[in-house]
Every structure is written in C-alpha cells, then in structure tokens.
Motif scaffolding. Structure first.
Motif, PDB file in Angstrom:
ATOM      1  N   SER A  54       0.841  -1.197   0.000  1.00 16.66           N
ATOM      2  CA  SER A  54       0.000   0.000   0.000  1.00 16.66           C
ATOM      3  C   SER A  54       0.873   1.242   0.000  1.00 16.66           C
TER       4      SER A  54
ATOM      5  N   THR B 280       0.313   5.668   0.561  1.00 20.15           N
ATOM      6  CA  THR B 280      -0.636   6.700   0.940  1.00 20.15           C
ATOM      7  C   THR B 280      -0.002   8.078   0.804  1.00 20.15           C
TER       8      THR B 280
ATOM      9  N   LEU C 125      -9.046   1.549  -2.893  1.00 25.29           N
ATOM     10  CA  LEU C 125      -8.738   2.900  -2.433  1.00 25.29           C
ATOM     11  C   LEU C 125      -9.170   3.015  -0.976  1.00 25.29           C
ATOM     12  N   SER C 126      -8.441   3.789  -0.211  1.00 29.69           N
ATOM     13  CA  SER C 126      -8.761   3.889   1.218  1.00 29.69           C
ATOM     14  C   SER C 126      -8.646   5.330   1.690  1.00 29.69           C
TER      15      SER C 126
ATOM     16  N   ALA D 118     -11.835   1.273   3.363  1.00 30.03           N
ATOM     17  CA  ALA D 118     -11.294   0.938   2.041  1.00 30.03           C
ATOM     18  C   ALA D 118     -12.376   0.313   1.170  1.00 30.03           C
TER      19      ALA D 118
ATOM     20  N   PHE E 153      -3.756   3.933  -1.827  1.00 26.77           N
ATOM     21  CA  PHE E 153      -4.040   2.908  -2.827  1.00 26.77           C
ATOM     22  C   PHE E 153      -3.499   1.598  -2.291  1.00 26.77           C
TER      23      PHE E 153
ATOM     24  N   THR F  18      -7.548  -4.809  -5.674  1.00 23.73           N
ATOM     25  CA  THR F  18      -7.075  -3.426  -5.611  1.00 23.73           C
ATOM     26  C   THR F  18      -8.127  -2.595  -4.901  1.00 23.73           C
TER      27      THR F  18
ATOM     28  N   TYR G  15      -3.078  -2.748  -2.823  1.00 25.27           N
ATOM     29  CA  TYR G  15      -3.088  -3.906  -3.726  1.00 25.27           C
ATOM     30  C   TYR G  15      -2.867  -5.128  -2.861  1.00 25.27           C
TER      31      TYR G  15
END
Length: 255
Positions: free
Chosen positions: A130, A132, A164-165, A192, A151, A162, A153
């Motif tokens: 990850s 950030t 987004l958080s 997330a 982001f 995959t 993975y």
C-alpha cells in the motif's frame, strides 16, 4: 656721565655682547637700555624740581610719572572657542538573528506526508502493498493527527485485489522535546473500497501500534511504524487480524 662711562667701559672689556639670566644681548641693545635709564633719571629729576616749585610732594610726583610711563599690560587674547567635536553617530543596532527552529513536533506544525512500500494487513496466503499520501497537523507538541488517502493492492490465492482507502490516525509522541529521534504511539482507522474483476466490497480497519520518526531538519522527517490491525467486511463474514507496516514515511513540514 659717570654711569655712562662705566657702562661703556664694561662693554669694551666684555666685547660686544653681555649675557643675562634670560638670554644674550648685543652691545647695541645694552646701550639702548642705558640710554633709556638715563632719560628716565633725568625725567624724574625734572619732575622733582617741578613738584617742589608747585609745593607738592616730589616723591608723589615721581610715582605719578612712573605710572604714566609704565606701558599698559596687553590684554590676553581670548582663547578661541574650541569647536565642538561632533557626536559619534550611534551604531545602528544589529538586527537580531532569527532563532533556529527546533527539531521535533511543534504546536501548529502542518505537514504534507507520503508513505511508500508498506505492507497491507494479511493472513495466510494474503499479502499486499500500500501507498498513501496525506496531511499531518500538530495540535500540541506531543499530539498530531493524520488524514491519509491511499491505494492498496492485495492478492488472495490467484485473485488480485485493488482498492482505495481513506484513513484517520492520531499519533502521541514521547521522548525529550528538541530531540531529532522521537518515538510515537499510533491509533488509526481506515475505510477501504476493495474490488476484484467486477465485484467490490468495503473493508473497515482499526489498528494500533508504534513507530519512530527522525527529523533530518526542522521541516523534514522520515518515519516508520509497525501496527497490529483488525480488518472486517461489514457485508460479509470476513474478519482478519494481523500486522502491517505502513512503510517508509516522508513528511515535509511548514509552520
């Protein structure tokens, strides 16, 4: 005549000059002095005779004559006023040097941060990385708040995920103020959205742990931490507990 003859005889014996206590005088100067003396004696005799004829005191008449002949003492010229020395201009005060900024957390500091190469929460065969980016603000000299977007993975078996958080964290710093290396305790939570192919799910993570932050300069630091997290999917029966490392964090601070 007798006095003049004696003076001339002295001049003839001593040559053409005499010596006094105040300097050397030529014969001509000495002769002028003798002549003035003779003239003064004659004038005094004349004043005595005139005073006797007028019935006055001859000695008083001589004193009056001497007073009249005595040259007035020249006035001492006034000392010219000394020009006032111009006052030395005061040296301009030196501008105070700007105090050096201390290292470490400071109240009101604002920073832009990024975290790279971190490991996401994983158990068993799951693993991921990850990254950030976010901001940090210090409310006090020991408490800072992070707001991050990242982001993620991850891979579970042969499936790749995959997502987004968005995360919110609170850091409490220890150590002595002003030290470049400061330990901190961290409490964070994130939301997330994770997807694989045409499906996606929402995951909530709570994590706690600690780390170290080192100030390379008053406005630049690097950090790393290790957290123990609990991740769950509200719409499913998935629950995961494990450790994850947010990676190497770099923060650029401003006041």
């Amino acid at each position: 005549m007798r006095t003049l003859s004696i003076a001339l005889l002295v001049l003839a014996i001593t040559g053409c000059e005499t010596t006094s206590g105040t300097g050397r005088k030529t014969a001509a100067e000495r002769a002028e002095e003798i002549q003035r003396y003779r003239e003064q004696q004659a004038a005094e005799q004349e004043a005595r005779k005139k005073a006797i004829a007028e019935g006055r005191d001859p000695d008083e008449a001589v004193r009056e004559m001497r007073a009249a002949l005595k040259p007035a003492t020249p006035e001492t010229p006034a000392t010219p006023a000394t020009a006032e020395t111009p006052a030395t201009p005061a040296a301009a005060p030196l501008a105070p040097a700007a105090p050096a900024l201390p290292v470490g957390p400071r109240t009101g500091m604002f920073g832009l941060r990024a975290s790279l190469l971190g490991n996401t929460l994983g158990l068993g065969e799951s693993a991921g990385t990850s990254s950030t980016v976010g901001i940090r603000y210090f409310f006090t000299e020991t408490v800072g708040v992070d707001l991050d977007a990242g982001f993620a993975y991850a891979s579970v078996g042969e499936t790749s995920l995959t997502g987004l958080s968005l995360g919110l964290g609170v850091n409490a710093y220890g150590g002595a103020p002003g030290k470049a290396l400061r330990p901190f305790f961290s409490l964070a939570g994130s939301l997330a959205q994770v997807g694989a192919a045409k499906t996606s799910t929402t995951a909530v993570t709570l994590a706690a742990g600690g780390g170290l932050e080192y100030w390379l300069a008053p406005q630049l630091s690097v950090s790393t931490s290790l957290l123990l997290g609990l991740a769950t999917v509200p719409n499913g029966d998935t629950l995961a507990i494990g450790t994850f490392r947010p990676g190497l964090g770099v923060t650029l601070y401003t006041e």
